[in-house]
Design an enzyme around this catalytic site. Structure first.
Site, PDB file in Angstrom:
ATOM      1  N   CYS A  97       0.694  -1.186  -0.060  1.00 48.12           N
ATOM      2  CA  CYS A  97      -0.068  -0.032   0.032  1.00 48.12           C
ATOM      3  C   CYS A  97       0.844   1.096   0.080  1.00 48.12           C
ATOM      4  CB  CYS A  97      -0.918  -0.202   1.030  1.00 48.12           C
ATOM      5  SG  CYS A  97      -2.461   1.014   0.939  1.00 48.12           S
ATOM      6  N   HIS A 209      -3.461  -5.471   2.077  1.00 47.54           N
ATOM      7  CA  HIS A 209      -3.037  -5.546   3.637  1.00 47.54           C
ATOM      8  C   HIS A 209      -3.576  -6.917   4.008  1.00 47.54           C
ATOM      9  CE1 HIS A 209      -2.354  -1.588   4.141  1.00 47.54           C
ATOM     10  NE2 HIS A 209      -3.115  -1.066   3.570  1.00 47.54           N
TER      11      HIS A 209
HETATM   12  N1  GLN Z   1      -1.624   6.767   1.834  1.00 51.88           N
HETATM   13  C1  GLN Z   1      -2.050   5.996   1.094  1.00 51.88           C
HETATM   14  C2  GLN Z   1      -3.473   6.158   0.350  1.00 51.88           C
HETATM   15  O1  GLN Z   1      -4.313   6.408   0.883  1.00 51.88           O
HETATM   16  C3  GLN Z   1      -1.708   4.705   1.665  1.00 51.88           C
HETATM   17  C4  GLN Z   1      -2.846   4.270   2.494  1.00 51.88           C
HETATM   18  C5  GLN Z   1      -2.473   2.663   3.249  1.00 51.88           C
HETATM   19  O2  GLN Z   1      -1.157   2.392   3.284  1.00 51.88           O
HETATM   20  N2  GLN Z   1      -3.507   2.027   3.508  1.00 51.88           N
HETATM   21  O3  GLN Z   1      -3.247   5.826  -0.749  1.00 51.88           O
END
Ligand code: GLN
Length: 266
Positions: A97, A209
């Site tokens: 992510c 995740h």
């Molecule tokens: N900040 C990033 C987004 O919103 C990653 C989010 C995350 O790692 N869950 O795309």
């Protein structure tokens, strides 16, 4: 001689959203259950570039936009070169992510300035702004690279389909880097082109995740095998573990999501 690997965990206090630390625990346990030595070091603002070079496998989790900016201010110069050098040299890595967004050329957050990335993966990520809906939900995808598919297949009796949970505002657009998968359920990189994640040397980048590895133990075993092979120069034979609980969990989710498990054979 007993073998061992050193896991480098990227900025654990800033980049561990949605349980991504479970990826580190999963690799650690699966090594311990097989008598493979394992140590974990944080790669963060207290580390030097030598620490980045010392690891056999790199794990990076998710982060919110603000934390990503702090990480990128620190991950510059010699540390950035060490990360690139390690990945180009074939060290395995799993990046979820927020961390893949930082491995690309840049990430444009919902608010504020563009965050320059490491440029290791030929791709860019952009958040369409605070009013845009986030990409949230279960994600299932099939592996696109025939070679990676057959390598992962060695570590599971089932089809190596990946299941996870995504929650991101940023959308990733691949340039020349290969996608990791083809979306079966969920949004993937951007909800438009059907691609999920990226695959480069032995680095896997994904929006999944879950955490990813306990839900997809064959990916953990592939990473362990690649780390050992890179370190000792010989492909290891990994002792089989009892993954019946993970398997039951996967089957229950596939059923709930209406996904037939035998769909992937690139
Ligand atoms: N900040 C990033 C987004 O919103 C990653 C989010 C995350 O790692 N869950 O795309």
């Amino acid at each position: 001689m007993s073998q061992e690997i050193k896991i480098g965990w990227l900025y654990p206090t800033l980049m561990s959203t949605y349980g991504d630390r479970g990826n580190v625990i999963c690799i650690q346990r699966r090594c311990q259950w097989r008598g493979i030595g394992v140590s974990i070091v944080s790669l963060d603002s207290n580390s030097r570039s030598e620490d980045f070079y010392s690891v056999d496998l790199i794990v990076g989790g998710g982060a919110q936009d603000r934390q990503q900016e702090i990480v990128m201010r620190d991950l510059q110069g010699a540390k950035a070169s060490a990360m690139k050098g390690q990945i180009e040299a074939g060290i395995p890595g799993v990046f979820t992510c927020g961390s893949p967004q930082l491995l690309g050329h840049y990430y444009e957050p919902a608010l504020g300035q563009r965050i320059e990335g490491l440029g290791i993966l030929d791709m860019v990520s952009k958040h369409p702004g605070p009013a845009a809906p986030r990409c949230i939900g279960n994600v299932v995808f099939a592996i696109l690279s025939p070679s990676l598919y057959s390598q992962l297949k060695e570590y599971t009796e089932d089809d190596p389909i990946i299941i996870g949970f995504e929650n991101h505002g940023g959308r990733t657009y691949l340039e020349s880097v290969a996608p990791l998968g083809k979306v079966i359920k969920g949004y993937g990189n951007n909800g438009e082109d059907g691609f999920e994640g990226a695959f480069y040397h032995h680095a896997l980048a994904t929006y999944a995740h879950g955490p990813l590895l306990p839900k997809n133990p064959f990916v953990a075993d592939w990473l362990i095998a690649k780390a050992l092979e890179h370190k000792y120069g010989e492909k290891p034979v990994l002792k089989k573990l009892d993954d019946s609980l993970a398997r039951q969990g996967r089957e229950a989710m596939f059923k709930r999501l209406g996904v037939t498990t035998v769909v992937n054979n690139p």
